[in-house]
Design an enzyme around this catalytic site. Structure first.
Site, PDB file in Angstrom:
ATOM      1  N   LYS A 129      29.012  38.793  45.212  1.00  0.00           N
ATOM      2  CA  LYS A 129      30.316  38.412  44.958  1.00  0.00           C
ATOM      3  C   LYS A 129      31.113  39.457  43.840  1.00  0.00           C
ATOM      4  O   LYS A 129      30.359  39.762  42.653  1.00  0.00           O
ATOM      5  CB  LYS A 129      30.300  36.755  44.135  1.00  0.00           C
ATOM      6  CG  LYS A 129      31.703  36.603  43.954  1.00  0.00           C
ATOM      7  CD  LYS A 129      31.376  35.108  43.466  1.00  0.00           C
ATOM      8  CE  LYS A 129      32.861  34.445  42.696  1.00  0.00           C
ATOM      9  NZ  LYS A 129      32.747  33.092  42.171  1.00  0.00           N
ATOM     10  N   CYS A 178      32.099  30.916  33.982  1.00  0.00           N
ATOM     11  CA  CYS A 178      31.079  30.486  34.999  1.00  0.00           C
ATOM     12  C   CYS A 178      29.788  29.880  34.318  1.00  0.00           C
ATOM     13  O   CYS A 178      28.760  29.650  34.977  1.00  0.00           O
ATOM     14  CB  CYS A 178      30.983  31.479  36.058  1.00  0.00           C
ATOM     15  SG  CYS A 178      32.320  31.900  36.992  1.00  0.00           S
ATOM     16  N   SER A 189      41.369  33.383  48.699  1.00  0.00           N
ATOM     17  CA  SER A 189      42.785  32.928  48.461  1.00  0.00           C
ATOM     18  C   SER A 189      43.635  34.342  48.508  1.00  0.00           C
ATOM     19  O   SER A 189      44.735  34.093  49.219  1.00  0.00           O
ATOM     20  CB  SER A 189      42.913  32.517  47.206  1.00  0.00           C
ATOM     21  OG  SER A 189      42.551  33.172  46.066  1.00  0.00           O
ATOM     22  N   ARG A 202      42.653  30.764  41.273  1.00  0.00           N
ATOM     23  CA  ARG A 202      42.308  30.352  39.925  1.00  0.00           C
ATOM     24  C   ARG A 202      43.615  29.447  39.684  1.00  0.00           C
ATOM     25  O   ARG A 202      43.472  28.706  38.518  1.00  0.00           O
ATOM     26  CB  ARG A 202      42.399  31.576  39.026  1.00  0.00           C
ATOM     27  CG  ARG A 202      40.987  32.344  39.316  1.00  0.00           C
ATOM     28  CD  ARG A 202      40.749  33.371  38.441  1.00  0.00           C
ATOM     29  NE  ARG A 202      39.398  34.170  38.771  1.00  0.00           N
ATOM     30  CZ  ARG A 202      39.073  35.297  38.628  1.00  0.00           C
ATOM     31  NH1 ARG A 202      39.795  36.069  37.636  1.00  0.00           N
ATOM     32  NH2 ARG A 202      37.903  35.758  38.880  1.00  0.00           N
ATOM     33  N   GLU A 244      21.014  42.543  45.173  1.00  0.00           N
ATOM     34  CA  GLU A 244      21.530  41.239  45.055  1.00  0.00           C
ATOM     35  C   GLU A 244      21.437  40.369  46.099  1.00  0.00           C
ATOM     36  O   GLU A 244      20.611  39.184  46.040  1.00  0.00           O
ATOM     37  CB  GLU A 244      23.181  40.860  44.633  1.00  0.00           C
ATOM     38  CG  GLU A 244      23.549  41.402  43.401  1.00  0.00           C
ATOM     39  CD  GLU A 244      23.283  40.163  42.459  1.00  0.00           C
ATOM     40  OE1 GLU A 244      22.555  39.479  42.741  1.00  0.00           O
ATOM     41  OE2 GLU A 244      23.631  40.739  41.093  1.00  0.00           O
ATOM     42  N   LYS A 282      31.597  38.164  49.424  1.00  0.00           N
ATOM     43  CA  LYS A 282      32.897  37.518  48.988  1.00  0.00           C
ATOM     44  C   LYS A 282      33.615  38.596  48.093  1.00  0.00           C
ATOM     45  O   LYS A 282      33.072  39.042  47.278  1.00  0.00           O
ATOM     46  CB  LYS A 282      32.692  36.362  48.193  1.00  0.00           C
ATOM     47  CG  LYS A 282      34.072  35.833  47.738  1.00  0.00           C
ATOM     48  CD  LYS A 282      33.662  34.554  47.048  1.00  0.00           C
ATOM     49  CE  LYS A 282      35.014  34.194  46.138  1.00  0.00           C
ATOM     50  NZ  LYS A 282      34.699  33.166  45.081  1.00  0.00           N
ATOM     51  N   CYS A 289      33.296  27.427  36.290  1.00  0.00           N
ATOM     52  CA  CYS A 289      34.621  27.847  35.630  1.00  0.00           C
ATOM     53  C   CYS A 289      35.698  26.842  35.760  1.00  0.00           C
ATOM     54  O   CYS A 289      36.726  26.841  35.055  1.00  0.00           O
ATOM     55  CB  CYS A 289      35.142  29.113  36.435  1.00  0.00           C
ATOM     56  SG  CYS A 289      35.000  29.011  38.170  1.00  0.00           S
TER      57      CYS A 289
HETATM   58  C1  PBG Z   1      34.001  30.375  41.348  1.00  0.00           C
HETATM   59  C2  PBG Z   1      34.871  30.704  42.567  1.00  0.00           C
HETATM   60  C3  PBG Z   1      35.984  31.419  42.639  1.00  0.00           C
HETATM   61  C4  PBG Z   1      36.254  31.654  43.990  1.00  0.00           C
HETATM   62  C5  PBG Z   1      35.309  30.534  44.663  1.00  0.00           C
HETATM   63  N1  PBG Z   1      34.318  30.154  43.783  1.00  0.00           N
HETATM   64  C6  PBG Z   1      36.723  31.966  41.535  1.00  0.00           C
HETATM   65  C7  PBG Z   1      36.203  33.074  40.758  1.00  0.00           C
HETATM   66  O1  PBG Z   1      34.980  33.712  40.707  1.00  0.00           O
HETATM   67  O2  PBG Z   1      36.984  33.505  39.791  1.00  0.00           O
HETATM   68  C8  PBG Z   1      37.409  32.244  44.727  1.00  0.00           C
HETATM   69  C9  PBG Z   1      37.828  31.797  45.916  1.00  0.00           C
HETATM   70  C10 PBG Z   1      39.210  32.423  46.415  1.00  0.00           C
HETATM   71  O3  PBG Z   1      39.692  33.194  45.806  1.00  0.00           O
HETATM   72  O4  PBG Z   1      39.627  31.896  47.667  1.00  0.00           O
HETATM   73  N2  PBG Z   1      33.834  28.972  41.224  1.00  0.00           N
END
Ligand code: PBG
Length: 327
Positions: free
Chosen positions: A195, A130, A274, A205, A233, A248, A122
Site C-alpha cells: 500500500k 492508523c 477513490s 479521506r 512486503e 493499492k 485512521c
Molecule cells: C485506511 C484506508 C485508506 C483507504 C482504504 N483504507 C486511506 C488511507 O490510507 O489514507 C483508501 C481507499 C481509497 O482511496 O479508495 N483505512
C-alpha cells in the site's frame, strides 16, 4: 504494393471472433464493493468528491447490501465512521462499535453476502493516523496489540474476512495469532500488503473523515517510487499467513500488480481507489470521457495486469453493465 503475409487483423474482423480470442474477461465474481457506515437512522449522505457514493446509517446500509447481493456481487468491504473519535480509536475495538453493529445487522439480513472489514484506526482516531501515536509517530508494536483487539470484535460480529490496511510491520502475523488463539481460524485475511502513500486516496479521506491531522502517512505507507520494496512486503505477508494479497492503488501501479502476480500463488486483489474513481467521474461529468467504456477498460486492464479481485466503487454499475453484455 507490399502485401503482408501475417495478418493479425483476421481475428478482429467481427464481434464473434473478437469474443472468441478475448484473453481477459471481467466478471461480477471479481468485484468487491466498498461501503461507508455512519451512526444515525435514515442517513444517506452523499460524498461530494465521490459522486454516487454515500455514507449510510446501518438501516440504509442493510438495504444497500440487499441490492448489492441482488446484483450478484459476492462481497463488500466495510469502513466505519464513528460518532466520536479519540486518541486511541476506542470505537474500533468495541463490540458495540459502528462496524461491529453494522456487520451483525448485515449478517442477519443478508447472510449470503461475503463480509470483509477494513481493519485500521485512521477513521476512529482524532489525529487520523492508523494506530497509536507516540512522540509524533505511529508506534508499531502498540498498534499491533490494538489490531489484535479490533479483529476479535470483528470476528465476534461475524465477518468472513478481515483486511488490515495500516501497513504496520507484523500486522498479519499478529492478527492471525489473535484469530487462531480465539477459535477464529476460519476467518481469512486479505492484507493490504503493498500500500503506497498515495495522493489517489484524497476523496476517500473525505468519505471516511480520516485525513491525518498532522504530518502524513509516509512513515508507514510505501514510497510510490519503490517496486522491489513492494515484493519484500508481499513476501512477509505471505509468510505471516495472509490468504489474499492486495496492491493499492491499482491504476498507477499495474506494474506492481503484474510483479506480485508472477511472484506468488495466492489470489491477488487490487484496490481501484477513490481518486481513480473520482477522476473518471469528473471527466465524465464534463463530457470528456465515456464513463462506462473507460471504467470497463480500466478494470479490465487491472485484471489483465494480474489481479484476481478488484475493489471498486463502480461495482454496482459494472455488475449491471456486464449483465447487459451477456443478455
Ligand atoms: C485506511 C484506508 C485508506 C483507504 C482504504 N483504507 C486511506 C488511507 O490510507 O489514507 C483508501 C481507499 C481509497 O482511496 O479508495 N483505512
Amino acid at each position: 504494393m507490399f502485401t503482408p503475409y501475417y495478418r493479425p487483423r483476421r481475428l478482429r474482423r467481427n464481434e464473434n471472433i473478437r469474443r472468441m480470442v478475448q484473453e481477459t474477461q471481467l466478471s461480477v465474481n471479481d468485484l468487491i464493493f466498498p461501503l461507508f457506515v455512519v451512526e444515525g437512522k435514515r442517513v444517506k449522505k452523499p460524498i461530494k468528491s465521490m459522486p454516487g457514493q454515500y455514507q449510510l446509517s446501518i438501516d440504509y446500509l442493510v438495504q444497500e447490501v440487499k441490492e448489492v447481493h441482488h446484483l450478484g456481487i459476492p462481497a463488500i468491504i466495510l469502513f466505519g465512521i464513528p460518532a466520536i473519535k479519540d486518541a486511541q480509536g476506542k470505537d474500533a475495538m468495541s463490540d458495540e462499535g459502528i462496524i461491529q453493529r453494522a456487520v451483525r445487522a448485515i449478517k442477519e439480513a443478508v447472510p449470503e453476502i461475503y463480509v470483509i472489514s477494513d481493519v485500521c484506526f485512521c477513521e476512529y482516531t482524532d489525529h487520523g493516523h492508523c494506530g497509536a501515536v507516540v512522540e509524533g509517530d505511529v508506534d508499531n508494536d502498540a498498534t499491533l496489540e490494538m489490531l489484535a483487539k479490533q479483529v476479535l470484535t470483528h470476528a465476534r460480529a461475524g465477518v468472513d474476512m478481515v483486511a488490515p490496511s495500516g501497513m504496520m510491520d507484523g500486522m498479519v502475523a499478529a492478527i492471525r495469532k489473535a484469530l487462531d488463539e480465539n477459535g477464529f481460524e476460519k476467518i481469512s485475511i486479505m492484507s493490504y500488503a503493498a500500500k503506497y502513500a498515495s495522493a489517489f486516496y484524497g476523496p476517500f479521506r473525505e468519505a471516511a473523515e480520516s485525513a491525518p491531522q498532522f504530518g502524513d502517512r509516509r512513515s508507514y505507507q510505501m514510497d510510490p517510487a519503490n517496486a522491489r520494496e513492494a515484493l519484500y512486503e508481499v513476501d512477509l505477508d505471505v509468510k505471516e499467513g495472509a490468504d489474499i494479497i492486495m496492491v493499492k492503488p491499482a491504476l498507477a501501479y499495474l506494474d506492481i500488480i503484474r510483479r506480485v502476480r508472477e511472484r506468488i500463488n495466492l489470489p491477488v486483489a487490487a484496490y481501484n481507489v477513490s481518486g481513480e474513481f473520482s477522476m473518471v467521474k469528473a471527466a465524465a461529468q464534463m463530457g470528456w470521457l465515456d464513463e462506462k467504456k473507460i471504467t470497463l477498460e480500466i478494470l479490465t486492464s487491472i485484471k489483465r495486469a494480474g489481479a484476481d479481485l478488484i475493489l471498486t466503487y463502480s461495482a454496482k454499475d459494472v455488475a449491471r453493465w456486464l449483465a447487459e453484455v451477456n443478455s
